[in-house]
Design an enzyme around this catalytic site. Structure first.
Site, PDB file in Angstrom:
ATOM      1  N   GLU A  78      12.927   1.347  14.878  1.00  0.00           N
ATOM      2  CA  GLU A  78      12.829   2.461  13.931  1.00  0.00           C
ATOM      3  C   GLU A  78      12.524   3.738  14.707  1.00  0.00           C
ATOM      4  O   GLU A  78      13.386   4.581  14.911  1.00  0.00           O
ATOM      5  CB  GLU A  78      11.758   2.196  12.887  1.00  0.00           C
ATOM      6  CG  GLU A  78      11.600   3.327  11.877  1.00  0.00           C
ATOM      7  CD  GLU A  78      10.384   3.171  10.977  1.00  0.00           C
ATOM      8  OE1 GLU A  78      10.328   3.888   9.969  1.00  0.00           O
ATOM      9  OE2 GLU A  78       9.488   2.366  11.294  1.00  0.00           O
ATOM     10  N   ASP A 104       0.814  -1.215   0.000  1.00  0.00           N
ATOM     11  CA  ASP A 104       0.000   0.000   0.000  1.00  0.00           C
ATOM     12  C   ASP A 104       0.849   1.267   0.000  1.00  0.00           C
ATOM     13  O   ASP A 104       0.303   2.371  -0.059  1.00  0.00           O
ATOM     14  CB  ASP A 104      -0.980   0.007   1.177  1.00  0.00           C
ATOM     15  CG  ASP A 104      -0.288  -0.098   2.526  1.00  0.00           C
ATOM     16  OD1 ASP A 104       0.875  -0.526   2.572  1.00  0.00           O
ATOM     17  OD2 ASP A 104      -0.919   0.243   3.551  1.00  0.00           O
TER      18      ASP A 104
END
EC number: 3.5.4.4
Length: 385
Positions: A223, A35
């Site tokens: 992250e 996506d």
């Protein structure tokens, strides 16, 4: 504490690849979101076909620029809005087939020979599809895209990672879905979404189930959040790979004399050869790194961590595997040999059977780089280093 290791400059010497050589080089991609990789023209086309009227613009060029600017804005709200638009047009079987086929074709045209593309089926149910129907449509699209790529003279194989969202409570169901389709192209499982406040241990039952089924999984960790996220992903959940893992540098000290000290977690990650799915451009957008030249991938590769190069979200980052490698070549002077090292790292870390990984390395990747190196030597007229 580990003894000091001298840091040397990576990638020095000849064979600096040209942009065309980078594009032609066989590449392996382990971290790419379906996506997050739509063509802008496909977003416009699908919006018209499905009656979605929420796009900021239907001009293809302007829309592509809008996606990149929103992702670069530093605003989490605007960044998440980009995915609201792509997911909105991916709610029918036909749309999912189209997006997956485009993905395979685009990656193949960029020289990617193997890719593991991930997506969250639970985000594509608004049109009435079941979870299994979503997976079947995406798999059909990937097979179509692979065939179209072959017809265009390119080769690629796509493996699918089924993703569960960290903030939701469907991880067990999604893990069972991934396991149910594992013999039809689904090669593993992942969790994604905001790390802070949603530790991977919230989904411990899903990971325990997958381990019991001898299945593979990666976890987005390290992250936006630090070492605790990495530690939990590895030591509590048993992840095979780390999605991003960039914050492992918080456990590495570079001294004034150039020596390096690895903390115990960093040493464990390196010693165990745990793959790091690094996405340089995306990390700049999310402030996990300040520049390509300062990205931890430089230090980690010099220290011989199992580093791989990835795209994350090609639409939002306006990137490709060739562009990611191009940035690293410019920042660190990486050579064709360095590119091959990253690529072999990725293929070794793929969720394919061992014999298939080995065949890809020996029959596709190494010959591809050997050909490019031979071209370089011929054009340079040096006969070698």
């Amino acid at each position: 504490m580990e003894k000091q290791i001298p840091v040397t400059t990576a990638g020095t010497g000849p064979r600096i690849p040209t942009p065309e050589q980078i594009r032609r080089a066989p590449k392996v991609l382990l971290h790419d979101h379906l996506d997050g990789g739509l063509r802008p023209e496909t977003v416009v086309e699908l919006a018209a076909a499905t009656g979605y009227e929420g796009l900021p613009t239907t001009d293809v060029k302007e829309l592509g620029e809008w996606f990149r600017e929103a992702a670069d804005s530093g605003s989490l709200v605007r960044y998440l809005e980009t995915f609201a638009h792509t997911c909105a047009v991916m709610q029918t079987r036909e749309a999912l087939i189209k997006v997956a086929a485009d993905c395979a074709e685009d990656l193949a045209a960029d020289g990617v020979v193997y890719a593991e593309v991930r997506y969250a089926p639970e985000q594509h149910l608004e049109g009435g599809l079941t979870l299994d129907e979503v997976v079947e449509a995406v798999q059909e699209g990937f097979r179509l895209g692979e065939a179209n790529a072959r017809a265009a003279g390119n080769r690629i194989r796509i493996g699918t990672l089924i993703t569960a969202m960290r903030h939701a409570a469907r991880s067990q169901e999604i893990a069972e879905l991934a396991n149910r389709h594992r013999d039809a192209g689904v090669v593993g499982f992942d969790i994604a979404g905001a790390e802070a406040g949603y530790p991977p241990t919230r989904h411990q039952a899903a990971f325990d189930y997958l381990k019991g089924e001898n299945n593979h999984f990666t976890i987005h960790a390290g992250e936006a959040f630090g070492l605790p996220s990495i530690w939990e992903a590895l030591q509590c959940c048993g992840a095979d790979r780390l999605g991003h893992g960039v914050r492992i540098v918080d456990d590495i000290t570079v001294n004034e004399d150039g020596g390096v000290e690895l903390g115990r977690l960093a040493a464990y990650v390196r010693d165990k050869r745990i793959p790091l799915e690094m996405c340089p451009t995306s990390n700049l957008q999310t402030a996990a790194a300040t520049s390509y030249a300062e990205h931890p991938i430089g230090l980690l590769s010099r220290l011989k961590f199992r580093v791989t190069v990835n795209t994350d979200n090609r639409l939002m980052s306006g990137t490709s595997m060739s562009q990611e490698f191009g940035h690293l070549v410019e920042a660190f002077g990486y050579t064709l040999g360095d590119m091959e090292w990253f690529t072999v790292n990725a293929m070794k870390s793929a969720f394919l059977p061992f014999d298939e990984r080995l065949a890809m390395i020996n029959d596709v990747i190494k010959p591809g780089y050997a050909e490019l190196k031979a071209e370089w030597l011929f054009s340079a007229g040096t006969g070698g280093n």
